[in-house]
Design a protein around this motif. Structure first.
Motif, PDB file in Angstrom:
ATOM      1  N   LEU A 145      71.018  96.919  65.778  1.00  0.00           N
ATOM      2  CA  LEU A 145      71.831  97.971  65.157  1.00  0.00           C
ATOM      3  C   LEU A 145      71.480  99.358  65.704  1.00  0.00           C
ATOM      4  CD1 LEU A 145      71.726  96.449  61.603  1.00  0.00           C
ATOM      5  CD2 LEU A 145      73.859  97.054  62.779  1.00  0.00           C
ATOM      6  N   ILE A 146      70.197  99.583  65.972  1.00  0.00           N
ATOM      7  CA  ILE A 146      69.787 100.847  66.588  1.00  0.00           C
ATOM      8  C   ILE A 146      70.331 100.930  68.013  1.00  0.00           C
ATOM      9  CG2 ILE A 146      67.798 102.084  67.528  1.00  0.00           C
ATOM     10  CD1 ILE A 146      68.127 102.608  64.590  1.00  0.00           C
ATOM     11  N   GLU A 147      70.274  99.822  68.747  1.00  0.00           N
ATOM     12  CA  GLU A 147      70.824  99.803  70.104  1.00  0.00           C
ATOM     13  C   GLU A 147      72.324 100.089  70.093  1.00  0.00           C
ATOM     14  OE1 GLU A 147      69.821  95.924  71.467  1.00  0.00           O
ATOM     15  OE2 GLU A 147      67.805  96.491  72.148  1.00  0.00           O
ATOM     16  N   MET A 148      73.005  99.629  69.055  1.00  0.00           N
ATOM     17  CA  MET A 148      74.449  99.852  68.953  1.00  0.00           C
ATOM     18  C   MET A 148      74.781 101.327  68.802  1.00  0.00           C
ATOM     19  SD  MET A 148      75.220  96.515  66.569  1.00  0.00           S
ATOM     20  CE  MET A 148      76.985  96.630  66.338  1.00  0.00           C
ATOM     21  N   ALA A 149      73.833 102.100  68.308  1.00  0.00           N
ATOM     22  CA  ALA A 149      74.032 103.551  68.166  1.00  0.00           C
ATOM     23  C   ALA A 149      73.386 104.337  69.299  1.00  0.00           C
ATOM     24  CB  ALA A 149      73.466 104.035  66.833  1.00  0.00           C
ATOM     25  N   THR A 150      72.789 103.617  70.257  1.00  0.00           N
ATOM     26  CA  THR A 150      72.121 104.304  71.371  1.00  0.00           C
ATOM     27  C   THR A 150      72.531 103.658  72.707  1.00  0.00           C
ATOM     28  OG1 THR A 150      70.127 102.931  70.994  1.00  0.00           O
ATOM     29  CG2 THR A 150      70.163 105.122  69.992  1.00  0.00           C
ATOM     30  N   THR A 151      71.748 102.723  73.201  1.00  0.00           N
ATOM     31  CA  THR A 151      71.956 102.216  74.558  1.00  0.00           C
ATOM     32  C   THR A 151      73.240 101.420  74.717  1.00  0.00           C
ATOM     33  OG1 THR A 151      70.493 100.347  74.005  1.00  0.00           O
ATOM     34  CG2 THR A 151      69.515 102.221  75.157  1.00  0.00           C
ATOM     35  N   ARG A 152      73.626 100.651  73.708  1.00  0.00           N
ATOM     36  CA  ARG A 152      74.889  99.903  73.798  1.00  0.00           C
ATOM     37  C   ARG A 152      76.074 100.867  73.796  1.00  0.00           C
ATOM     38  NH1 ARG A 152      75.177  94.331  72.425  1.00  0.00           N
ATOM     39  NH2 ARG A 152      73.137  93.346  72.217  1.00  0.00           N
ATOM     40  N   ALA A 153      76.000 101.893  72.963  1.00  0.00           N
ATOM     41  CA  ALA A 153      77.066 102.894  72.933  1.00  0.00           C
ATOM     42  C   ALA A 153      77.119 103.666  74.249  1.00  0.00           C
ATOM     43  CB  ALA A 153      76.858 103.848  71.762  1.00  0.00           C
ATOM     44  N   ALA A 154      75.960 103.938  74.831  1.00  0.00           N
ATOM     45  CA  ALA A 154      75.917 104.643  76.117  1.00  0.00           C
ATOM     46  C   ALA A 154      76.625 103.836  77.201  1.00  0.00           C
ATOM     47  CB  ALA A 154      74.472 104.918  76.514  1.00  0.00           C
ATOM     48  N   LYS A 155      76.470 102.529  77.143  1.00  0.00           N
ATOM     49  CA  LYS A 155      77.155 101.662  78.106  1.00  0.00           C
ATOM     50  C   LYS A 155      78.668 101.768  77.938  1.00  0.00           C
ATOM     51  CE  LYS A 155      77.401  96.825  79.628  1.00  0.00           C
ATOM     52  NZ  LYS A 155      76.916  95.434  79.369  1.00  0.00           N
ATOM     53  N   ALA A 156      79.141 101.760  76.697  1.00  0.00           N
ATOM     54  CA  ALA A 156      80.577 101.862  76.442  1.00  0.00           C
ATOM     55  C   ALA A 156      81.137 103.201  76.904  1.00  0.00           C
ATOM     56  CB  ALA A 156      80.862 101.651  74.960  1.00  0.00           C
ATOM     57  N   LEU A 157      80.359 104.261  76.725  1.00  0.00           N
ATOM     58  CA  LEU A 157      80.824 105.596  77.113  1.00  0.00           C
ATOM     59  C   LEU A 157      80.520 105.916  78.574  1.00  0.00           C
ATOM     60  CD1 LEU A 157      81.165 105.795  74.044  1.00  0.00           C
ATOM     61  CD2 LEU A 157      80.273 108.108  74.154  1.00  0.00           C
ATOM     62  N   GLU A 158      79.921 104.948  79.270  1.00  0.00           N
ATOM     63  CA  GLU A 158      79.598 105.091  80.696  1.00  0.00           C
ATOM     64  C   GLU A 158      78.740 106.332  80.962  1.00  0.00           C
ATOM     65  OE1 GLU A 158      82.898 103.906  83.496  1.00  0.00           O
ATOM     66  OE2 GLU A 158      84.098 104.160  81.670  1.00  0.00           O
ATOM     67  N   LEU A 159      77.746 106.518  80.100  1.00  0.00           N
ATOM     68  CA  LEU A 159      76.876 107.682  80.237  1.00  0.00           C
ATOM     69  C   LEU A 159      75.868 107.462  81.355  1.00  0.00           C
ATOM     70  CD1 LEU A 159      76.103 108.516  76.495  1.00  0.00           C
ATOM     71  CD2 LEU A 159      77.954 109.404  77.938  1.00  0.00           C
ATOM     72  N   GLU A 160      75.635 108.507  82.107  1.00  0.00           N
ATOM     73  CA  GLU A 160      74.613 108.471  83.152  1.00  0.00           C
ATOM     74  C   GLU A 160      73.368 109.208  82.662  1.00  0.00           C
ATOM     75  OE1 GLU A 160      76.357 110.169  86.628  1.00  0.00           O
ATOM     76  OE2 GLU A 160      77.716 108.476  86.970  1.00  0.00           O
ATOM     77  N   ASN A 161      72.221 108.798  83.180  1.00  0.00           N
ATOM     78  CA  ASN A 161      70.951 109.477  82.869  1.00  0.00           C
ATOM     79  C   ASN A 161      70.645 109.490  81.382  1.00  0.00           C
ATOM     80  OD1 ASN A 161      70.709 110.171  85.667  1.00  0.00           O
ATOM     81  ND2 ASN A 161      72.081 111.897  85.309  1.00  0.00           N
ATOM     82  N   TYR A 162      71.059 108.453  80.675  1.00  0.00           N
ATOM     83  CA  TYR A 162      70.805 108.367  79.242  1.00  0.00           C
ATOM     84  C   TYR A 162      69.732 107.308  78.982  1.00  0.00           C
ATOM     85  CZ  TYR A 162      71.361 107.173  74.332  1.00  0.00           C
ATOM     86  OH  TYR A 162      71.113 106.913  73.006  1.00  0.00           O
ATOM     87  N   GLY A 163      68.797 107.633  78.113  1.00  0.00           N
ATOM     88  CA  GLY A 163      67.806 106.639  77.720  1.00  0.00           C
ATOM     89  C   GLY A 163      66.409 107.221  77.694  1.00  0.00           C
ATOM     90  N   LEU A 164      65.458 106.358  77.538  1.00  0.00           N
ATOM     91  CA  LEU A 164      64.058 106.765  77.472  1.00  0.00           C
ATOM     92  C   LEU A 164      63.339 106.188  78.692  1.00  0.00           C
ATOM     93  CD1 LEU A 164      62.201 108.412  75.700  1.00  0.00           C
ATOM     94  CD2 LEU A 164      61.765 106.394  74.312  1.00  0.00           C
ATOM     95  N   TYR A 165      63.505 106.892  79.815  1.00  0.00           N
ATOM     96  CA  TYR A 165      62.875 106.481  81.068  1.00  0.00           C
ATOM     97  C   TYR A 165      62.739 107.711  81.966  1.00  0.00           C
ATOM     98  CZ  TYR A 165      67.735 106.458  82.740  1.00  0.00           C
ATOM     99  OH  TYR A 165      69.027 106.801  83.044  1.00  0.00           O
ATOM    100  N   ILE A 166      61.869 107.633  82.944  1.00  0.00           N
ATOM    101  CA  ILE A 166      61.647 108.759  83.848  1.00  0.00           C
ATOM    102  C   ILE A 166      62.925 109.031  84.635  1.00  0.00           C
ATOM    103  CG2 ILE A 166      60.368 109.548  85.878  1.00  0.00           C
ATOM    104  CD1 ILE A 166      57.949 108.031  84.802  1.00  0.00           C
ATOM    105  N   GLY A 167      63.348 110.278  84.630  1.00  0.00           N
ATOM    106  CA  GLY A 167      64.569 110.676  85.316  1.00  0.00           C
ATOM    107  C   GLY A 167      65.757 110.859  84.389  1.00  0.00           C
ATOM    108  N   ALA A 168      65.647 110.337  83.157  1.00  0.00           N
ATOM    109  CA  ALA A 168      66.745 110.467  82.206  1.00  0.00           C
ATOM    110  C   ALA A 168      66.805 111.872  81.628  1.00  0.00           C
ATOM    111  CB  ALA A 168      66.585 109.450  81.073  1.00  0.00           C
ATOM    112  N   ASP A 169      67.993 112.256  81.162  1.00  0.00           N
ATOM    113  CA  ASP A 169      68.108 113.512  80.421  1.00  0.00           C
ATOM    114  C   ASP A 169      67.281 113.406  79.139  1.00  0.00           C
ATOM    115  OD1 ASP A 169      69.854 114.618  82.257  1.00  0.00           O
ATOM    116  OD2 ASP A 169      71.646 113.957  81.189  1.00  0.00           O
ATOM    117  N   ALA A 170      66.625 114.492  78.791  1.00  0.00           N
ATOM    118  CA  ALA A 170      65.776 114.492  77.593  1.00  0.00           C
ATOM    119  C   ALA A 170      66.620 114.773  76.352  1.00  0.00           C
ATOM    120  CB  ALA A 170      64.655 115.511  77.734  1.00  0.00           C
ATOM    121  N   ASP A 171      67.526 113.836  76.045  1.00  0.00           N
ATOM    122  CA  ASP A 171      68.310 113.849  74.806  1.00  0.00           C
ATOM    123  C   ASP A 171      67.593 112.900  73.850  1.00  0.00           C
ATOM    124  OD1 ASP A 171      70.162 115.473  76.072  1.00  0.00           O
ATOM    125  OD2 ASP A 171      71.450 113.805  76.652  1.00  0.00           O
ATOM    126  N   LEU A 172      66.892 113.461  72.871  1.00  0.00           N
ATOM    127  CA  LEU A 172      65.960 112.677  72.078  1.00  0.00           C
ATOM    128  C   LEU A 172      66.024 113.077  70.612  1.00  0.00           C
ATOM    129  CD1 LEU A 172      62.914 113.088  74.504  1.00  0.00           C
ATOM    130  CD2 LEU A 172      64.359 111.043  74.294  1.00  0.00           C
TER     131      LEU A 172
END
Length: 419
Positions: free
Chosen positions: A348-375
């Protein structure tokens, strides 16, 4: 290179240990296991001690109508069906102004930011009634709030395309002016294939993704999704098509629904459950054993489809509820789809974060080196309590800049009991 900001000793469901993250110029540049007393630990201009609290990528609101928010007090009568909600909104839409739309939209945007939302996909009404008024407001808000939240704008023909002559031309204008996504609605125009052909052709012409309102009913014979699956393959749009509602699928027998869910997954179609609206308006024709009126979320997940959830509407004819907190929506979905296990909370948390990012085709999203610091840092050290209690979002960052902070304080006044 030293970071501008370090968030030290946070927890996250996808790391088996407490972690430290370093941020510079809006990007994550450092992500390591937290080691107490580590002599090689980085220093920073600003240090946040998370003390085990949950840190997630910024929450995502993937489906919302800002221009139709907060209409309850303007309604002349309540709406109790999809048809009544559409008619009520149509009536109110004649009085929409730029100032009115902007005021109501900002109210939602600010609530969302405070709740940890860093990305939002909003559908805006485009038709001969309102023209491009709402769309122009969204473009201005997208620029105004660029440093606080990322807005994706869907050019949405709520009243249909053929049903409202001139709408296609307005959609083209919106796409030329900067709309991010082509919208559609399968239950407004009489000719489904013509409607979908217009949407898919516009998407191909302008190289845009598609986001459709689909099969919003508990009638199992309403299956526009089958045409959408075929056209997704025909137009080679796999991974670039999203569908909202899809509630008719929930009224099909299991075996029939399973086949369609598999086909949805194979086509890479993203399914957006909108439970606050779907539960409120569907199933009203049943005089007993009322159907829940949802798309079959667990079955879709089992078949490998990307399923997420959205608020859809905030306090209007379609949905008299809403707080612009994705986790309120997620909690409602958890209750009504029996998703209460430890793993379900992660999903359910993924559905509001990484799964949703996939649907919106977001780049540089997530918690990894190089990603935008949207936290977003939650006021809880436990993921389940963070989700179940929708705890305060202690800090929200957009590209490494603090954009919101919430602290909850309760004072108890106890009577002194004499011995």
């Amino acid at each position: 290179m030293e970071p501008d900001l370090i968030i030290r000793c946070f927890s996250n469901p996808h790391f088996g240990t407490l972690m430290d993250v370093g941020i510079r110029d809006g990007k994550i540049i450092y992500l390591q296991e937290h080691l107490p007393g580590n002599p090689n630990a980085l220093s920073a201009g600003q240090l946040i001690e998370a003390n085990g609290r949950v840190l997630l990528p910024g929450l995502i609101e993937p489906h919302i109508h800002l221009d139709k928010a907060f209409l309850l007090n303007l309604m002349t009568k309540d709406a109790f069906s999809i048809e009544q909600a559409i008619a009520s909104t149509l009536e109110l839409k004649h009085s929409f102004t730029s100032t009115d739309i902007e005021t109501r939209s900002i109210q939602v945007i600010q609530q969302a930011i405070a709740n940890g939302v860093t990305h939002m996909r909003c559908h805006v009404e485009i038709d001969p009634i309102v023209g491009l008024i709402g769309f122009e407001v969204m473009l201005a808000l997208k620029e105004r709030y660029f440093n606080q939240i990322t807005l994706q704008i869907v050019a949405f023909p709520q009243e249909g395309i053929a049903k409202q002559p001139g709408t296609e031309e307005l959609l083209i204008q919106a796409l030329q002016l900067g709309a991010d996504v082509v919208g559609g609605i399968t239950y407004q125009d009489a000719d489904l294939q013509a409607h979908l052909s217009t949407v898919f052709n516009l998407a191909k012409t302008f190289n845009k993704s598609i986001d459709l309102h689909v099969d919003f009913s508990d009638d199992p014979s309403m299956l526009a999704i089958l045409s959408i699956i075929r056209m997704t393959h025909a137009y080679e749009m796999q991974g670039r098509v999203s569908v909202g509602h899809l509630t008719s699928l929930g009224s099909l027998p299991y075996e029939e629904a399973q086949v369609i869910c598999t086909a949805i997954a194979e086509a890479g179609i993203h399914v957006m459950s909108l439970p606050a609206t779907d539960l409120y308006l569907n199933g009203r024709g049943d005089d007993h054993r009322h159907r829940r009126g949802l798309t079959p979320v667990p079955l879709l997940l089992e078949q490998g489809a990307n399923v997420i959830y959205g608020s859809n509407n905030i306090q209007n004819p379609f949905t008299p509820f809403g707080t612009a907190d994705p986790l309120d929506t997620g909690m409602l979905l958890a209750h009504t789809t029996y998703m209460g296990s430890k793993q379900d909370v992660v999903t359910l948390i993924e559905m509001a974060t990484t799964r949703a990012a996939k649907a919106l085709e977001l780049e540089n999203y997530g918690l990894y080196i190089g990603a935008d610091a949207d936290l977003v840092l939650f006021e809880s050290t436990n993921l389940r309590s963070a989700f179940y209690e929708r705890v305060p979002r202690r800090y929200v960052w957009k590209r490494g800049q603090l954009v919101a902070s919430t602290v909850k304080q309760t004072t108890f006044y106890n009577e002194q009991v004499s011995s």
